[in-house]
Design a protein around this motif. Structure first.
Motif, PDB file in Angstrom:
ATOM      1  N   ASN A   1       0.832  -1.202   0.000  1.00 15.54           N
ATOM      2  CA  ASN A   1       0.000   0.000   0.000  1.00 15.54           C
ATOM      3  C   ASN A   1       0.869   1.255   0.000  1.00 15.54           C
ATOM      4  OD1 ASN A   1      -2.300  -1.592   0.097  1.00 15.54           O
ATOM      5  ND2 ASN A   1      -2.802  -1.116   2.217  1.00 15.54           N
ATOM      6  N   LEU A   2       1.919   1.242   0.807  1.00 17.33           N
ATOM      7  CA  LEU A   2       2.826   2.382   0.875  1.00 17.33           C
ATOM      8  C   LEU A   2       3.490   2.622  -0.475  1.00 17.33           C
ATOM      9  CD1 LEU A   2       4.426   4.612   2.243  1.00 17.33           C
ATOM     10  CD2 LEU A   2       5.975   2.843   3.137  1.00 17.33           C
ATOM     11  N   ARG A   3       3.977   1.568  -1.094  1.00 17.52           N
ATOM     12  CA  ARG A   3       4.644   1.705  -2.402  1.00 17.52           C
ATOM     13  C   ARG A   3       3.667   2.258  -3.441  1.00 17.52           C
ATOM     14  NH1 ARG A   3       6.208  -0.398  -7.281  1.00 17.52           N
ATOM     15  NH2 ARG A   3       8.431  -0.426  -7.668  1.00 17.52           N
ATOM     16  N   ARG A   4       2.454   1.712  -3.467  1.00 14.98           N
ATOM     17  CA  ARG A   4       1.448   2.173  -4.423  1.00 14.98           C
ATOM     18  C   ARG A   4       1.128   3.655  -4.178  1.00 14.98           C
ATOM     19  NH1 ARG A   4      -2.756  -0.681  -2.961  1.00 14.98           N
ATOM     20  NH2 ARG A   4      -1.866  -2.568  -3.828  1.00 14.98           N
ATOM     21  N   ALA A   5       0.963   4.041  -2.918  1.00 15.93           N
ATOM     22  CA  ALA A   5       0.642   5.438  -2.585  1.00 15.93           C
ATOM     23  C   ALA A   5       1.795   6.362  -2.975  1.00 15.93           C
ATOM     24  CB  ALA A   5       0.346   5.566  -1.091  1.00 15.93           C
ATOM     25  N   ARG A   6       3.028   5.909  -2.740  1.00 18.43           N
ATOM     26  CA  ARG A   6       4.197   6.723  -3.102  1.00 18.43           C
ATOM     27  C   ARG A   6       4.260   6.918  -4.608  1.00 18.43           C
ATOM     28  NH1 ARG A   6       8.808   5.368  -5.151  1.00 18.43           N
ATOM     29  NH2 ARG A   6       8.746   3.168  -4.564  1.00 18.43           N
TER      30      ARG A   6
ATOM     31  N   GLN B   1      12.668  11.017  -2.422  1.00 22.30           N
ATOM     32  CA  GLN B   1      11.819  12.186  -2.182  1.00 22.30           C
ATOM     33  C   GLN B   1      10.928  11.991  -0.962  1.00 22.30           C
ATOM     34  OE1 GLN B   1      10.183  12.128  -6.150  1.00 22.30           O
ATOM     35  NE2 GLN B   1      11.252  14.033  -6.713  1.00 22.30           N
ATOM     36  N   LEU B   2      10.338  10.796  -0.829  1.00 22.80           N
ATOM     37  CA  LEU B   2       9.500  10.527   0.331  1.00 22.80           C
ATOM     38  C   LEU B   2      10.343  10.539   1.604  1.00 22.80           C
ATOM     39  CD1 LEU B   2       6.835   9.852   1.679  1.00 22.80           C
ATOM     40  CD2 LEU B   2       7.228   7.435   1.125  1.00 22.80           C
ATOM     41  N   ALA B   3      11.520   9.970   1.540  1.00 24.25           N
ATOM     42  CA  ALA B   3      12.411   9.956   2.706  1.00 24.25           C
ATOM     43  C   ALA B   3      12.749  11.379   3.142  1.00 24.25           C
ATOM     44  CB  ALA B   3      13.674   9.169   2.395  1.00 24.25           C
ATOM     45  N   ALA B   4      13.013  12.246   2.197  1.00 26.62           N
ATOM     46  CA  ALA B   4      13.350  13.638   2.519  1.00 26.62           C
ATOM     47  C   ALA B   4      12.149  14.365   3.116  1.00 26.62           C
ATOM     48  CB  ALA B   4      13.842  14.369   1.274  1.00 26.62           C
ATOM     49  N   ALA B   5      10.962  14.091   2.596  1.00 29.41           N
ATOM     50  CA  ALA B   5       9.760  14.765   3.075  1.00 29.41           C
ATOM     51  C   ALA B   5       9.302  14.242   4.425  1.00 29.41           C
ATOM     52  CB  ALA B   5       8.638  14.606   2.046  1.00 29.41           C
ATOM     53  N   ALA B   6       9.636  12.991   4.762  1.00 31.10           N
ATOM     54  CA  ALA B   6       9.092  12.369   5.976  1.00 31.10           C
ATOM     55  C   ALA B   6       9.632  12.923   7.301  1.00 31.10           C
ATOM     56  CB  ALA B   6       9.244  10.856   5.916  1.00 31.10           C
TER      57      ALA B   6
ATOM     58  N   ALA C   1       1.726  12.070   5.679  1.00 28.88           N
ATOM     59  CA  ALA C   1       1.569  13.508   5.405  1.00 28.88           C
ATOM     60  C   ALA C   1       2.068  13.899   4.016  1.00 28.88           C
ATOM     61  CB  ALA C   1       2.242  14.335   6.494  1.00 28.88           C
ATOM     62  N   PRO C   2       3.319  13.562   3.616  1.00 29.23           N
ATOM     63  CA  PRO C   2       3.751  13.960   2.279  1.00 29.23           C
ATOM     64  C   PRO C   2       2.999  13.235   1.158  1.00 29.23           C
ATOM     65  CG  PRO C   2       5.552  12.858   3.464  1.00 29.23           C
ATOM     66  CD  PRO C   2       4.404  12.977   4.397  1.00 29.23           C
ATOM     67  N   LEU C   3       2.369  12.105   1.505  1.00 26.66           N
ATOM     68  CA  LEU C   3       1.566  11.392   0.513  1.00 26.66           C
ATOM     69  C   LEU C   3       0.159  11.965   0.424  1.00 26.66           C
ATOM     70  CD1 LEU C   3       2.665   7.753   1.401  1.00 26.66           C
ATOM     71  CD2 LEU C   3       3.389   9.124  -0.580  1.00 26.66           C
ATOM     72  N   LYS C   4      -0.137  12.930   1.325  1.00 29.84           N
ATOM     73  CA  LYS C   4      -1.461  13.568   1.397  1.00 29.84           C
ATOM     74  C   LYS C   4      -2.565  12.542   1.635  1.00 29.84           C
ATOM     75  CE  LYS C   4      -0.163  17.593  -1.343  1.00 29.84           C
ATOM     76  NZ  LYS C   4       1.249  17.450  -1.268  1.00 29.84           N
ATOM     77  N   LEU C   5      -2.274  11.611   2.567  1.00 30.30           N
ATOM     78  CA  LEU C   5      -3.216  10.563   2.939  1.00 30.30           C
ATOM     79  C   LEU C   5      -3.439  10.588   4.442  1.00 30.30           C
ATOM     80  CD1 LEU C   5      -1.714   7.521   0.991  1.00 30.30           C
ATOM     81  CD2 LEU C   5      -3.750   8.818   0.382  1.00 30.30           C
TER      82      LEU C   5
END
Length: 175
Positions: A19-24, A33-38, A65-69
């Motif tokens: 689910n995380l991979r799909r959302a990313r 990018q997700l790592a930097a935003a987290a 939060a960075p995934l807007k979920l």
């Protein structure tokens, strides 16, 4: 926990990773990018997506939060298929900390199931005192614990995260 239960929890953690991979990917973000935003280490994102790591609630908030979920969105489709869809929280969302929302949801689900804290603790292999602390909002669980509790309450884990939201700083980072 019985070996079958452990295997089920491991499978649910793997599904969380999917689910995380799909959302990313849907958000158009790379792991970097997700790592930097987290903010998290890129390797941590990789371990989460591979199901090698069960994040704590704070980490789930930081990545959602960075995934807007909403954090519960990362748990969609995990858990028993025949349980009813979760209901809206009985009280409006507030500025309560995430642990308070989780605790209220846990207590509501446990009470509806007619299970004592002690029985839930024994069945889920979680310390009984921890159940009380969770229900009082004093501590946030990790994903493995959320899954074990949901499994024993026969509910989808997303029910336990209903109303839990990351607070966003003006810089766009979750807090």
């Amino acid at each position: 926990m019985a070996k079958g239960d452990q295997a089920e929890i491991a499978e649910q953690i793997r599904l969380f990773g999917k689910n995380l991979r799909r959302a990313r990917l849907d958000a158009g973000l790379t792991q970097v990018q997700l790592a930097a935003a987290a903010p998290l280490d890129r390797a941590a994102i990789s371990r989460l997506e591979c199901g090698e790591r069960a994040p704590d609630l704070a980490t789930i908030l930081r990545i959602s939060a960075p995934l807007k979920l909403a954090p519960r969105d990362l748990l969609r489709g995990i858990g028993p298929a025949d349980t009813p869809h979760p209901t809206r929280p009985q009280r409006p969302l507030s500025d309560d900390p995430p642990g308070a929302h989780f605790g209220a949801n846990l207590k509501r689900a446990r009470t509806r199931a007619g299970i004592s804290q002690e029985r839930l603790a024994l069945d889920a292999k979680v310390d009984r005192a921890a159940i009380s602390v969770y229900e009082n909002g004093g501590r946030e669980p990790n994903l493995r614990t959320v899954l074990k509790l949901a499994f024993k309450l026969d509910i989808r884990p997303e029910v336990l995260l209903e109303g839990v939201q990351a607070k966003i700083h003006r810089s766009g980072q979750a807090r």
